[in-house]
Design an enzyme around this catalytic site. Structure first.
Site, PDB file in Angstrom:
ATOM      1  N   SER A 373       0.835  -1.196   0.000  1.00  0.00           N
ATOM      2  CA  SER A 373       0.000   0.000   0.000  1.00  0.00           C
ATOM      3  C   SER A 373       0.875   1.253   0.000  1.00  0.00           C
ATOM      4  CB  SER A 373      -0.958  -0.063   1.195  1.00  0.00           C
ATOM      5  OG  SER A 373      -2.019   0.845   1.023  1.00  0.00           O
ATOM      6  N   ASP A 493      -8.335  -5.938  -5.633  1.00  0.00           N
ATOM      7  CA  ASP A 493      -7.972  -4.806  -4.789  1.00  0.00           C
ATOM      8  C   ASP A 493      -8.667  -3.548  -5.317  1.00  0.00           C
ATOM      9  OD1 ASP A 493      -6.848  -2.848  -3.251  1.00  0.00           O
ATOM     10  OD2 ASP A 493      -4.794  -3.580  -3.430  1.00  0.00           O
ATOM     11  N   HIS A 524      -6.692  -6.151  -0.580  1.00  0.00           N
ATOM     12  CA  HIS A 524      -5.534  -5.311  -0.266  1.00  0.00           C
ATOM     13  C   HIS A 524      -4.707  -5.997   0.826  1.00  0.00           C
ATOM     14  CE1 HIS A 524      -3.623  -1.442  -0.686  1.00  0.00           C
ATOM     15  NE2 HIS A 524      -3.731  -1.168   0.595  1.00  0.00           N
TER      16      HIS A 524
END
Lengths: 805, 805
Positions: A373, A493, A524
């Protein structure tokens, strides 16, 4: 149970023996043994730890069943020929499989083949050389809990019983072994001086860096894993929440404007900088330590294997200087500054006042970045500077352009699950200097000004790409990348959407670095503790190659593209490329259908406005909204159009970006469209999130950090559809996302766009559906406006790229 | 946030100083400081670790805000008078509370009072002596994360920076401090010889015992926490599942029989035993070690504090001898054997073949037992033998009689959540010898016979109490208890139901030991990581007293009875006793109502049979069944009777066992009744399970095991009822649970029974409801039989014991 192991390095017999000697399984005594049974017993005795008595080891061995009616101790003591079946009966139990539950005795080899566990090609009965080969392979084989047997033995204390006995680093089958005592890690903090002054206090920003390194690094240098994580000094969840934007706001007409890219292009101003601090002393000893860091289990795994791990949160975080910017070049610099220090090219100090320099004298100068991320994003950002010392990135679920995170084709489009979040909210969330009230007091006014500027520049009014976003687009600089790249992304995602990885993947093809891609079926998430894939082993092979320079065939053994199948659990297929399909399926939009040849003259329309009670319900329950959006005859039946193909004749694989063309009119002089591609058909599909298979089963070393084994399982219930991909567009951004096209009410315009890239296995008999709608409750603004959209079917079509194997 | 701390020991100034000296906050330099500000700065400098430089400590101190416009470093360096507000502004930040988020600067003292955090009664401005007192109190005050500040400092390395500097054990404010290096724990296995041969192999059973002890125990002896856990060598979940009993079976008429208790009483047969093993050698050194044990965080906490921790799984578990029995005297003996060894009264060997004796030479002979559920049960079992060395038990959610776990008043009644489980299933589940196929092969036939015997003797046919259950009833021997007892139980624990703890509590009143009781609002959970209660600190006080002999007022400071309120979150009230109410409310059953005076002449009836589709639905969805059972006009409206009081005029506290009398007839010659007492009234009630407040926030020492901070929060939604308690009875067990009464169809009988004991806060305006039904989908057998039950209201009433404060 299905095993997918890529990181086993083929090896010749001579080298297997040399490596087993380094592991102390083979020694002068063992090499004298000429009976296969006796040799296997010798290996087993060693596996049950030198530090335990022979009586205890004998007890453990006799707990294993070798044949229908004989335990392993008695079988091996008999010294009859060693049958291959007996070897693998024993082997499976060593790998954690239970007789009578997981397999039946004497059925071991066929079970191993069924589970895709490697079986040595020994003859039957086995020779001593074959016992050596098979034992070598067994040590590298994944057990029931997704770890190699040697890693499992390490977690029982195999290396820890006498760390001094093993060379360091110890490379076995091309991978670094956990021969470093994690109880003896050195934990220290330094302050790196970056060449910028983002808080404009007249001093270059000092950035706090947390270092964990093995004590052996005091004597010989070690490679470094660096995780740049803006979260890891704490987050301001409450004030972030307060700043979150209202999204129930109307879409408006935008004044048409035509820009050339160069007009909105970001140009880095060379600001006048304060002088670097005078170095008033030098030391090799840090002054600050820290307790439990916010860690990533993959880093923990490498700490046991002799790699240093470094965390830094960057400008504007607790105990660092500067202000947060959400992805600007300043933030990139605050990451590369740390790499430069690790590579010997930048100054750091022991504290923020004394100007005593401390070098990364324990670093071998080879740095990899890790994390997911925002943490992955900063890897991409850093790599695009071409900074020296950065050898590779393992960049997971990373943003490659912040516009692709918070916007889409001239629309404000939230990351899934985070409606109303924007660059300013994230800046506030991560501005952890705020947590030290004594420090915050001194910077508060500057920060509030900075925040106001971000809010203005991010421009939620138009949703257009502009200079602010161009400054946060790393794709422009992919050509500078010198680091080998591992890209990991979830095909589901919807937080960091797949376009981010696809753009990077395509751009990297032109860059002379090694690139590997993993696409999984998760959202994610991290993928380093899956039962079915040896991702961690592959990363060990990779980093042992990239940072320690060991020639271990990492580039060859790790597939270029590894994609998890969305139909069959525990299945990872390998490919040469992704999103490069030469074949495609083309469909025309027809009444409720997608047809290959027939063309309709009709126009279909839908309205975006809902009853207030329905609207309110959907704002609180996205699952319900998604269900009604996709199901026939729901409360949304007049608020979207669904087009479906006939049932597919064969399994079909979508590979890349679906292209949608529609000819559309709005009855207002503004409008937006959303498209969702859907797999319609009954099936038991994979769970959305991986399930915990064994809680905290994996130990990353010996009595060290723990991780839970996970896997995607098939859901218990049959579902009748699943979203494949999606896209959104402002009808005034038909040309591009930085110019605004004219638009009049009730006028038809051609709109063409690419949906988010994917790789999707459609099962024979299923239908492909295209859903056309406007408001996306989870992502777009939601004005609940009375807008009528008409689609002119004749001029509307869809093109689906197909993988043709 | 509301803090409930009981374990702060009042202390005089002289002793506070002595203790602060032992902690090295006060030393000769500090004692010379005569300025309050300078003294507080000195304490802060020490709190930020001697091993860090003054520049770093200064940086940390200046991160704290002391007043509206001054940071703590500058404030304290000014050496002006130290205002009390400034002290507590600083203190709250040290305790983890954030300015601007949790409190406003200068509002610190009132916030502390609001949160029930102790504020020293210093004057304003403070003197140096008052700084000492207030600092002492602060070190003992819970922080935002439910730990004392000194425990938090320990987790940052306060003791670990130089373990050698501190005396061991180090007692501070009556509690043991974490001054032991958990990286240096010794981990060893021994085999205790029990005086029984449960697997009848002609040799006394050897029982595997896992020991963790601080390395300091090599020099001076340490106390021991012993957890007997049949689960911790693994469980056989699949074969346990297979053995699970069918529960959709009909209730049948039982042949009447009248027993005297003596006829079914268990009499221990003195079996002829094999001779003890000849001791062929002696050693102080163990031969076997182990890796990650199945641990309990409370034990981990004490490992950092110099207590040894011992785990043993008992007869029939992996690497031990013997067979599982589910709670029989043999199993008790396999627990007491370990205690006897720890107290120096029994033999253990280093392995199972060499007969080399090893003593617990490192143990001080003082043993406490810990653990929940089966682990708590074995504590009660062991305590009732009066075994020497067992000083105390912290028995959580423990069974006191296995009949009360698997049966109720002549009915098979499952533990909540485990329909179809029984003593045989649990025996199979925990028979982990099975996991070693080489060992299991040798014992398989004996085990299958044993299992068959348990199945027969547990007698699911009648559900009666018999000799099998009498052998598993520890209540008979409570008089033998010599250990001080801490009892912990959930008032919503429908797995091990509250009767188990109430019976033990009542029986213990007659025994000359110290007993403490904690009743929480959870189900079957641990309570050692709650934000609102210092349970862990209390247990530290308790064990420091019981096992180390420190006079710390543990008996006086820990309340006799601590009960969590079910209405107000974070509220723990203290009482002298439980379930001893002298007052009660009496209600007559009336048409749909419970009336104090009016008596009805009606008879009401209900039928137990459901439509097959409804029945099937309920078997799969207990929530739905429970909802329909309790709500008006549901699908179950003809299958139960609901009686409600009028709205209560005042808050009312039910304290103990509700007594129900009904005059009932069945239209068959068999029948059963279930009763549920319900709180009807709209309220936001506590969550069923505690919520994670901060994931892994608590460290049990320094870089040691972690626990997540938890708390019961108010649910977001208003609910209109909640189950208070319940009970079940076979109508042929009206006299007692071991005799069978005659019963004829359509004949009215008086039935009287006590529901499970409780303590329940009923809010003013709510109604008490009594629900009368037969089949309990979650617990009883479910024959779905066409049985009609009639209740003669005139002869039916309910008596509710009330706490009158």
């Amino acid at each position: 149970m299905k095993n997918n192991q890529f990181a086993i390095v083929p090896n010749d017999f001579k080298n297997k023996k040399i490596e087993l000697e380094k592991l102390h399984f083979l020694d002068s005594d063992a090499e004298k043994i000429d009976k296969p049974c006796a040799l296997l017993k010798e290996f087993l005795l060693k596996a049950f730890l030198d530090s335990q008595s022979n009586a205890i080891k004998g007890q453990k061995i006799s707990g294993i069943l070798a044949s229908e009616d004989e335990d392993a101790l008695s079988y091996l003591d008999d010294n009859e020929p060693l049958s291959k079946i007996a070897f693998y009966n024993i082997a499976l139990q060593l790998l954690g499989f239970q007789v009578g539950v997981d397999f039946e005795i004497d059925d071991s080899i066929s079970k191993m083949k069924e589970w895709n566990l490697p079986v040595d090609n020994s003859k039957d009965p086995m020779s001593t050389d074959e016992v050596i080969s098979a034992w070598y392979l067994l040590l590298n084989t994944h057990n029931k809990y997704g770890q190699t047997y040697i890693d499992y033995l390490a977690s029982t204390g195999y290396f820890a019983q006498n760390y001094n006995k093993f060379e360091k680093p110890l490379i076995f089958n091309g991978k670094s072994m956990p021969v470093y005592d994690t109880n003896e890690l050195i934990r220290e903090v330094v302050y790196v001086e970056a060449s910028q002054d983002t808080d404009e206090d007249g001093k270059l920003d000092l950035l706090k860096v947390e270092i964990l390194r093995p004590k052996e690094s005091n004597k010989s240098s070690v490679p470094v894993l660096f995780t740049a994580s803006p979260y890891n000094q704490g987050t301001n969840d409450e004030s972030g929440e307060k700043l979150t934007h209202k999204v129930n706001v109307p879409l408006k007409h935008k004044e048409p404007v035509s820009y050339k890219y160069d007009q909105i292009k970001f140009k880095d101003k060379k600001a006048e900088l304060p002088e670097p601090r005078n170095i008033e002393g030098k030391t090799r000893k840090a002054e600050q330590t820290f307790d439990r860091e916010a860690s990533y289990t993959l880093n923990d795994y490498f700490l046991a294997r002799g790699f240093a791990v470094v965390y830094s949160a960057g400008i504007g975080t607790k105990e660092s200087d500067g202000l947060r910017t959400t992805g600007s070049p300043e933030e990139t610099k605050s990451a590369t500054a740390v790499i430069e220090w690790l590579a010997g090219n930048r100054t750091a100090f022991t504290n923020k006042v004394d100007n005593t320099e401390i070098k990364a004298w324990w670093s071998n100068g080879n740095v990899a970045m890790t994390g997911r991320s925002y943490l992955g994003t900063l890897q991409t950002a850093a790599a695009t500077t071409g900074v020296d010392g950065l050898k590779t990135c393992i960049s997971e679920a990373a943003i490659s352009s912040w516009y692709d995170y918070y916007r889409d084709n001239g629309l404000v489009v939230a990351p899934g699950g985070f409606q109303g979040e924007d660059a300013d909210v994230l800046a506030e969330e991560t501005f952890s200097r705020q947590q030290e009230a004594g420090d915050y007091m001194k910077i508060k006014n500057k920060w509030l000004t900075q925040l106001k500027n971000i809010t203005k520049q991010q421009d939620r009014e138009t949703g257009n790409y502009n200079t602010f976003w161009d400054a946060r687009n790393y794709l422009k600089d992919v050509k500078n990348i010198k680091a080998d790249m591992v890209l990991v992304h979830g095909l589901n995602d919807w937080n960091v959407k797949p376009r981010n990885v696809e753009n990077l993947w395509q751009a990297l093809k032109k860059v002379p670095v090694e690139t590997k891609l993993f696409l999984h079926q998760g959202q994610h998430i991290y993928i380093n503790a899956f039962q079915s894939l040896d991702f961690t082993d592959m990363m060990n092979l990779w980093l042992t190659n990239k940072l320690l320079g060991i020639k271990n065939k990492a580039n060859e053994l790790i597939p270029n593209v590894t994609i998890q199948d969305n139909v069959k659990p525990e299945t990872w297929n390998t490919y040469e490329d992704w999103s490069d399909a030469e074949v495609s399926l083309e469909y025309h939009l027809n009444e409720n259908s997608l047809m290959s040849s027939e063309i309709s003259d009709s126009k279909l329309s839908f309205n975006d406005k809902l009853e207030t009670s329905t609207f309110d319900k959907y704002t609180k329950n996205y699952d319900k909204w998604r269900k009604d959006l996709l199901e026939d005859n729901s409360e949304m039946k007049n608020n979207r159009l669904i087009f479906k193909t006939k049932a597919l004749d064969d399994d079909t694989f979508i590979d890349g970006k679906v292209n949608v063309k529609v000819n559309v009119a709005s009855d207002q002089n503004y409008g937006m469209l959303s498209f969702m591609l859907v797999d319609y058909g009954d099936a038991k599909r994979l769970t959305e999130s991986p399930q915990s298979v064994e809680y905290k089963r994996i130990n990353e070393g010996f009595l060290w950090r723990e991780d839970s084994l996970r896997e995607f399982k098939l859901q218990k219930k049959t579902t009748s559809y699943k979203k494949i991909t999606e896209g959104h567009i402002n009808l005034q951004n038909r040309t591009n996302n930085y110019s605004v096209d004219e638009m009049e009410a009730n006028t038809f315009y051609d709109v063409e766009m690419e949906l988010q890239p994917t790789f999707y296995h459609l099962t024979k008999g299923h239908q492909i559906g295209l859903v056309v709608y406007a408001t996306d409750f989870e992502m777009t603004n939601r004005g609940n406006q009375d807008i009528n959209y008409s689609i002119n079917l004749k001029e509307s079509s869809i093109e689906i790229p197909i993988f043709d194997n």
